[in-house]
Design an enzyme around this catalytic site. Sequence first.
Site, short mmCIF file in Angstrom:
data_model
loop_
_atom_site.label_atom_id
_atom_site.label_comp_id
_atom_site.label_asym_id
_atom_site.label_seq_id
_atom_site.Cartn_x
_atom_site.Cartn_y
_atom_site.Cartn_z
CD GLN A 177 -26.99 14.56 32.28
OE1 GLN A 177 -27.72 15.14 32.98
NE2 GLN A 177 -27.21 13.73 31.16
CG ASN A 178 -23.31 8.56 33.04
OD1 ASN A 178 -24.30 8.92 32.97
ND2 ASN A 178 -23.19 8.09 31.68
CB CYS B 282 -8.96 21.22 54.00
SG CYS B 282 -8.56 19.51 53.33
CB CYS C 226 -7.47 18.85 57.91
SG CYS C 226 -9.34 18.73 57.10
CG HIS D 175 -24.10 15.32 37.37
ND1 HIS D 175 -25.00 14.64 37.03
CD2 HIS D 175 -24.16 16.75 37.17
CE1 HIS D 175 -25.98 15.60 36.39
NE2 HIS D 175 -25.39 16.76 36.54
CG ASN E 17 -33.46 7.85 25.43
OD1 ASN E 17 -33.97 6.75 25.72
ND2 ASN E 17 -33.00 8.68 26.34
CB CYS F 27 -11.42 17.20 52.79
SG CYS F 27 -11.52 17.76 54.35
N GLY G 71 -28.41 8.65 25.79
CA GLY G 71 -29.04 8.03 26.95
C GLY G 71 -29.43 8.83 28.25
CB CYS H 157 -9.49 15.00 55.58
SG CYS H 157 -8.00 15.74 54.76
C1 BJW Z 1 -30.93 4.18 27.58
C2 BJW Z 1 -30.53 2.71 27.52
C3 BJW Z 1 -29.53 2.29 26.73
C4 BJW Z 1 -32.00 3.31 29.03
N1 BJW Z 1 -29.23 3.26 25.66
N2 BJW Z 1 -30.42 4.95 26.53
C5 BJW Z 1 -35.67 24.09 37.65
C6 BJW Z 1 -34.90 24.73 36.55
C7 BJW Z 1 -33.55 24.41 36.65
C8 BJW Z 1 -32.98 23.79 37.83
C9 BJW Z 1 -33.72 23.24 38.62
C10 BJW Z 1 -35.14 23.51 38.76
N3 BJW Z 1 -35.47 22.70 39.69
C11 BJW Z 1 -34.64 22.32 40.42
C12 BJW Z 1 -33.48 22.59 39.68
C13 BJW Z 1 -32.18 22.11 40.31
C14 BJW Z 1 -31.68 20.59 39.88
C15 BJW Z 1 -32.83 19.89 38.90
O1 BJW Z 1 -32.46 19.94 37.51
N4 BJW Z 1 -33.62 19.32 39.20
C16 BJW Z 1 -34.62 18.66 38.24
C17 BJW Z 1 -34.88 17.25 38.84
C18 BJW Z 1 -35.87 19.36 38.27
N5 BJW Z 1 -30.45 20.69 39.47
C19 BJW Z 1 -29.44 20.68 40.45
O2 BJW Z 1 -29.58 20.76 41.54
C20 BJW Z 1 -28.04 20.68 39.64
N6 BJW Z 1 -27.37 21.97 40.32
C21 BJW Z 1 -27.75 23.29 40.12
O3 BJW Z 1 -28.75 23.29 39.12
O4 BJW Z 1 -27.36 24.12 40.81
C22 BJW Z 1 -27.74 25.53 40.41
C23 BJW Z 1 -29.19 25.42 41.21
C24 BJW Z 1 -29.47 24.72 42.43
C25 BJW Z 1 -30.73 24.90 43.09
C26 BJW Z 1 -31.90 25.33 42.40
C27 BJW Z 1 -31.44 25.86 40.94
C28 BJW Z 1 -30.30 26.03 40.54
C29 BJW Z 1 -27.33 19.62 40.35
C30 BJW Z 1 -27.71 18.40 39.59
C31 BJW Z 1 -26.87 17.13 40.07
C32 BJW Z 1 -27.52 15.78 39.90
N7 BJW Z 1 -26.84 14.87 40.53
C33 BJW Z 1 -27.40 13.36 40.33
C34 BJW Z 1 -27.08 12.42 41.30
C35 BJW Z 1 -25.72 12.24 41.75
C36 BJW Z 1 -25.76 11.32 43.01
C37 BJW Z 1 -24.87 10.11 42.36
O5 BJW Z 1 -24.83 9.88 41.09
O6 BJW Z 1 -24.22 9.71 43.21
O7 BJW Z 1 -27.02 12.91 38.92
S1 BJW Z 1 -29.15 13.11 39.69
C38 BJW Z 1 -29.15 12.03 38.77
O8 BJW Z 1 -29.58 12.68 37.59
C39 BJW Z 1 -27.65 11.91 38.37
C40 BJW Z 1 -27.58 11.75 36.92
O9 BJW Z 1 -26.20 12.37 36.20
C41 BJW Z 1 -28.61 12.93 36.73
C42 BJW Z 1 -29.16 12.68 35.05
O10 BJW Z 1 -29.91 11.59 34.86
P1 BJW Z 1 -29.55 10.69 33.56
O11 BJW Z 1 -28.25 10.21 33.18
O12 BJW Z 1 -30.46 11.38 32.71
O13 BJW Z 1 -30.26 9.12 33.91
P2 BJW Z 1 -32.13 9.07 33.89
O14 BJW Z 1 -32.02 7.58 34.67
O15 BJW Z 1 -32.79 9.96 34.37
O16 BJW Z 1 -32.09 8.69 32.27
C43 BJW Z 1 -31.68 7.78 31.91
C44 BJW Z 1 -32.19 7.57 30.34
O17 BJW Z 1 -31.29 6.58 29.62
C45 BJW Z 1 -33.64 7.52 29.85
O18 BJW Z 1 -33.89 8.43 28.93
C46 BJW Z 1 -33.47 6.15 29.31
O19 BJW Z 1 -34.62 6.05 28.29
C47 BJW Z 1 -32.38 5.96 28.75
N8 BJW Z 1 -31.96 4.50 28.53
N9 BJW Z 1 -31.22 2.52 28.82
C48 BJW Z 1 -29.54 4.40 25.71
N10 BJW Z 1 -29.72 1.04 26.85
ZN ZN Z 2 -9.16 17.95 54.89
#
Ligand code: BJW
Ligand code: ZN
Length: 244
Positions: A103-104, A132, A152, A121, A215, A129, A189, A149
């Site tokens: 997811q990173n 386009c 375009c 992600h 984790n 863009c 993680g 872009c």
């Molecule tokens: C360690 C450690 C160490 C610490 N060693 N571990 C209900 C059901 C289904 C879907 C939805 C819903 N309600 C809403 C939705 C849609 C939404 C969603 O899931 N929302 C939830 C918050 C509820 N999802 C979307 O919108 C996705 N698209 C989609 O579903 O399209 C269809 C759809 C659309 C609309 C409605 C329904 C369906 C797209 C998701 C895109 C997420 N993008 C992000 C941000 C990008 C921005 C950027 O980075 O520039 O991506 S969100 C952010 O969270 C980022 C990450 O990839 C993602 C996950 O986070 P992650 O990696 O788990 O990090 P943390 O901080 O949460 O956790 C860190 C962990 O590490 C912790 O557990 C620590 O304990 C551990 N840790 N140190 C090992 N040393």
């Molecule tokens: Zn373009």
Amino acid sequence: MVFSSALNLLKQRLIDARSIVVLTGAGISADSGIPTFRGADGLWRTYRAEDLATPEAFERDPRLVWEWYNWRRELIAAKRPNSAHEALVELEKRHERFWLITQNVDGLHRDAGSRKLSEIHGNIWMVRCTQCGCVEENRSIPIAILPACVRCTGLLRPHIVWFGESLDPTDMARCDKVLQTCDILLIIGTSGVVYPAAGFAAVAKRAGAFIGEINPDETPQTALADVSLRGRAKEVVPLLLHGR
Ligand code: BJW
Ligand code: ZN
């Protein structure tokens, strides 16, 4: 289960596995010094996700969103993959059927040498863009605000999946296929709250896979895990390869 027994069980499962899938989140890069999203020092403690990581936020204020990405690009550019990223490269080398789903967006798995990889992600070093749709690499720090872009003159955006946006269908099809056919899913993680990745453990479990989690904290996926190793990625993941 005590840590050493759990570790040995997971190691044995990895040795026996014909097909391995690994899912990583921000926790693996926390050990390289990149902040997570939801931790005590996480990005979402300082910034509101809906102000920065949604298509609506970008439409409202692209300058603000790009400033945030410039800050993150500068931070990430100075970071290197850690021993957990490296151990996953070694795991990929040892197993014919291996797939890494991250997811990173920081690109550290690629920098470490992982090749069988889906960055579901997106990637912070890629831009797209808004007119386009062309996608290209851009490693400028800072990126010129507002970037245009070359084809375009349309406004460029980060090639990153924001809340409410769909993931790439080819990536999703690949993830579904590997999750349906793996013997083992290793989850490292991630807080396991963002869909669709939050549903991957259930998909693999239903298909009969063994689930291992690494984790420091419990997550919603812990209940599905056959083995949970509580610890930091950079310390625990390399242990999976030792003694063979
Ligand atoms: C360690 C450690 C160490 C610490 N060693 N571990 C209900 C059901 C289904 C879907 C939805 C819903 N309600 C809403 C939705 C849609 C939404 C969603 O899931 N929302 C939830 C918050 C509820 N999802 C979307 O919108 C996705 N698209 C989609 O579903 O399209 C269809 C759809 C659309 C609309 C409605 C329904 C369906 C797209 C998701 C895109 C997420 N993008 C992000 C941000 C990008 C921005 C950027 O980075 O520039 O991506 S969100 C952010 O969270 C980022 C990450 O990839 C993602 C996950 O986070 P992650 O990696 O788990 O990090 P943390 O901080 O949460 O956790 C860190 C962990 O590490 C912790 O557990 C620590 O304990 C551990 N840790 N140190 C090992 N040393
Ligand atoms: Zn373009």
